[in-house]
Design a protein around this motif. Structure first.
Motif, PDB file in Angstrom:
ATOM      1  N   THR A 195     -13.264  41.858  48.979  1.00  0.00           N
ATOM      2  CA  THR A 195     -13.510  42.739  47.846  1.00  0.00           C
ATOM      3  C   THR A 195     -13.280  41.982  46.549  1.00  0.00           C
ATOM      4  O   THR A 195     -12.739  40.896  46.538  1.00  0.00           O
ATOM      5  CB  THR A 195     -12.635  44.008  47.924  1.00  0.00           C
ATOM      6  OG1 THR A 195     -11.272  43.619  47.967  1.00  0.00           O
ATOM      7  CG2 THR A 195     -12.980  44.846  49.140  1.00  0.00           C
ATOM      8  N   THR A 196     -13.686  42.583  45.455  1.00  0.00           N
ATOM      9  CA  THR A 196     -13.791  41.824  44.213  1.00  0.00           C
ATOM     10  C   THR A 196     -13.143  42.542  43.034  1.00  0.00           C
ATOM     11  O   THR A 196     -13.788  42.779  42.020  1.00  0.00           O
ATOM     12  CB  THR A 196     -15.267  41.564  43.902  1.00  0.00           C
ATOM     13  OG1 THR A 196     -15.940  42.830  43.870  1.00  0.00           O
ATOM     14  CG2 THR A 196     -15.923  40.679  44.942  1.00  0.00           C
ATOM     15  N   LEU A 219      -6.044  43.323  56.367  1.00  0.00           N
ATOM     16  CA  LEU A 219      -6.305  44.172  55.208  1.00  0.00           C
ATOM     17  C   LEU A 219      -6.116  43.450  53.884  1.00  0.00           C
ATOM     18  O   LEU A 219      -6.952  43.557  52.987  1.00  0.00           O
ATOM     19  CB  LEU A 219      -5.437  45.424  55.258  1.00  0.00           C
ATOM     20  CG  LEU A 219      -5.718  46.369  56.417  1.00  0.00           C
ATOM     21  CD1 LEU A 219      -4.737  47.514  56.425  1.00  0.00           C
ATOM     22  CD2 LEU A 219      -7.145  46.875  56.365  1.00  0.00           C
ATOM     23  N   VAL A 220      -5.036  42.731  53.744  1.00  0.00           N
ATOM     24  CA  VAL A 220      -4.766  42.046  52.473  1.00  0.00           C
ATOM     25  C   VAL A 220      -5.489  40.706  52.421  1.00  0.00           C
ATOM     26  O   VAL A 220      -6.158  40.391  51.435  1.00  0.00           O
ATOM     27  CB  VAL A 220      -3.245  41.851  52.265  1.00  0.00           C
ATOM     28  CG1 VAL A 220      -2.985  41.079  50.988  1.00  0.00           C
ATOM     29  CG2 VAL A 220      -2.545  43.202  52.231  1.00  0.00           C
ATOM     30  N   GLY A 221      -5.390  39.939  53.485  1.00  0.00           N
ATOM     31  CA  GLY A 221      -5.996  38.610  53.492  1.00  0.00           C
ATOM     32  C   GLY A 221      -7.503  38.642  53.582  1.00  0.00           C
ATOM     33  O   GLY A 221      -8.207  38.273  52.642  1.00  0.00           O
ATOM     34  N   LEU A 261     -11.550  51.830  58.260  1.00  0.00           N
ATOM     35  CA  LEU A 261     -11.846  51.691  59.685  1.00  0.00           C
ATOM     36  C   LEU A 261     -10.790  50.837  60.384  1.00  0.00           C
ATOM     37  O   LEU A 261     -10.191  51.251  61.382  1.00  0.00           O
ATOM     38  CB  LEU A 261     -13.236  51.066  59.859  1.00  0.00           C
ATOM     39  CG  LEU A 261     -13.703  50.810  61.284  1.00  0.00           C
ATOM     40  CD1 LEU A 261     -14.029  52.123  61.981  1.00  0.00           C
ATOM     41  CD2 LEU A 261     -14.923  49.906  61.276  1.00  0.00           C
ATOM     42  N   VAL A 262     -10.541  49.665  59.866  1.00  0.00           N
ATOM     43  CA  VAL A 262      -9.617  48.723  60.503  1.00  0.00           C
ATOM     44  C   VAL A 262      -8.179  49.238  60.482  1.00  0.00           C
ATOM     45  O   VAL A 262      -7.475  49.167  61.497  1.00  0.00           O
ATOM     46  CB  VAL A 262      -9.719  47.335  59.837  1.00  0.00           C
ATOM     47  CG1 VAL A 262      -8.624  46.398  60.319  1.00  0.00           C
ATOM     48  CG2 VAL A 262     -11.093  46.723  60.107  1.00  0.00           C
ATOM     49  N   ALA A 263      -7.741  49.757  59.346  1.00  0.00           N
ATOM     50  CA  ALA A 263      -6.363  50.265  59.256  1.00  0.00           C
ATOM     51  C   ALA A 263      -6.131  51.385  60.260  1.00  0.00           C
ATOM     52  O   ALA A 263      -5.081  51.450  60.906  1.00  0.00           O
ATOM     53  CB  ALA A 263      -6.069  50.752  57.841  1.00  0.00           C
ATOM     54  N   ILE A 279     -19.962  45.547  47.275  1.00  0.00           N
ATOM     55  CA  ILE A 279     -18.941  44.816  48.036  1.00  0.00           C
ATOM     56  C   ILE A 279     -17.655  45.633  48.129  1.00  0.00           C
ATOM     57  O   ILE A 279     -17.025  45.720  49.194  1.00  0.00           O
ATOM     58  CB  ILE A 279     -18.663  43.437  47.394  1.00  0.00           C
ATOM     59  CG1 ILE A 279     -19.869  42.522  47.547  1.00  0.00           C
ATOM     60  CG2 ILE A 279     -17.402  42.803  47.960  1.00  0.00           C
ATOM     61  CD1 ILE A 279     -20.207  42.155  48.975  1.00  0.00           C
ATOM     62  N   ASN A 280     -17.255  46.249  47.022  1.00  0.00           N
ATOM     63  CA  ASN A 280     -16.021  47.031  47.036  1.00  0.00           C
ATOM     64  C   ASN A 280     -16.134  48.274  47.911  1.00  0.00           C
ATOM     65  O   ASN A 280     -15.173  48.654  48.586  1.00  0.00           O
ATOM     66  CB  ASN A 280     -15.602  47.384  45.617  1.00  0.00           C
ATOM     67  CG  ASN A 280     -15.064  46.190  44.869  1.00  0.00           C
ATOM     68  OD1 ASN A 280     -14.609  45.218  45.468  1.00  0.00           O
ATOM     69  ND2 ASN A 280     -15.126  46.233  43.554  1.00  0.00           N
ATOM     70  N   VAL A 281     -17.293  48.917  47.928  1.00  0.00           N
ATOM     71  CA  VAL A 281     -17.481  50.096  48.783  1.00  0.00           C
ATOM     72  C   VAL A 281     -17.475  49.687  50.258  1.00  0.00           C
ATOM     73  O   VAL A 281     -16.817  50.324  51.081  1.00  0.00           O
ATOM     74  CB  VAL A 281     -18.777  50.852  48.395  1.00  0.00           C
ATOM     75  CG1 VAL A 281     -19.131  51.916  49.423  1.00  0.00           C
ATOM     76  CG2 VAL A 281     -18.623  51.490  47.014  1.00  0.00           C
ATOM     77  N   VAL A 282     -18.170  48.614  50.595  1.00  0.00           N
ATOM     78  CA  VAL A 282     -18.168  48.126  51.982  1.00  0.00           C
ATOM     79  C   VAL A 282     -16.754  47.721  52.403  1.00  0.00           C
ATOM     80  O   VAL A 282     -16.302  48.038  53.505  1.00  0.00           O
ATOM     81  CB  VAL A 282     -19.166  46.958  52.158  1.00  0.00           C
ATOM     82  CG1 VAL A 282     -18.990  46.266  53.504  1.00  0.00           C
ATOM     83  CG2 VAL A 282     -20.590  47.456  52.004  1.00  0.00           C
ATOM     84  N   GLY A 283     -16.038  47.044  51.514  1.00  0.00           N
ATOM     85  CA  GLY A 283     -14.659  46.646  51.809  1.00  0.00           C
ATOM     86  C   GLY A 283     -13.746  47.843  51.996  1.00  0.00           C
ATOM     87  O   GLY A 283     -12.866  47.836  52.868  1.00  0.00           O
ATOM     88  N   SER A 284     -13.947  48.883  51.201  1.00  0.00           N
ATOM     89  CA  SER A 284     -13.144  50.105  51.341  1.00  0.00           C
ATOM     90  C   SER A 284     -13.407  50.786  52.673  1.00  0.00           C
ATOM     91  O   SER A 284     -12.482  51.255  53.347  1.00  0.00           O
ATOM     92  CB  SER A 284     -13.449  51.073  50.191  1.00  0.00           C
ATOM     93  OG  SER A 284     -13.065  50.516  48.962  1.00  0.00           O
TER      94      SER A 284
END
Length: 100
Positions: A54-55, A46-48, A26-28, A16-21
């Motif tokens: 992410t976990t 990004l924050v919300g 990408l988004v930023a 989950i953390n790798v996918v979120g990173s």
């Protein structure tokens, strides 16, 4: 080592953390460089959104439990691996956004 970590929880958290990173990179980059969304959307997404996805709290708790259990090698491998994979995933997200 994997069996002593209780693989399911750390692997799930790591994934989950790798996918979120990756998604954050990408988004930023899309927001900042392509102006696809207003800058005001950056904290919301990004924050919300990605911060909730992410976990970090689960990651921190897993590291704490490994430390309490004397699993210092597992703790070190998991922590370092999570950081390195997260940074690599974020860089891949940035690279993909720039290639689009």
């Amino acid at each position: 080592l994997a069996a002593r970590l209780g693989v399911a929880a750390p692997i799930g958290t790591l994934a989950i953390n790798v996918v979120g990173s990756f998604a954050a990179g990408l988004v930023a980059t899309l927001i900042a460089e392509r102006m696809l969304l207003p800058d005001a959307a950056r904290p919301l997404i990004l924050v919300g959104l990605l911060g909730g996805f992410t976990t970090f709290s689960a990651f921190a708790l897993q590291l704490t439990r490994m430390g309490e259990g004397g699993e210092l090698l597992a703790l070190t491998v998991y922590a370092a691996g999570s950081i390195l994979l997260g940074v690599a995933a974020a860089a891949a997200g940035v690279a993909l956004a720039r290639a689009l």
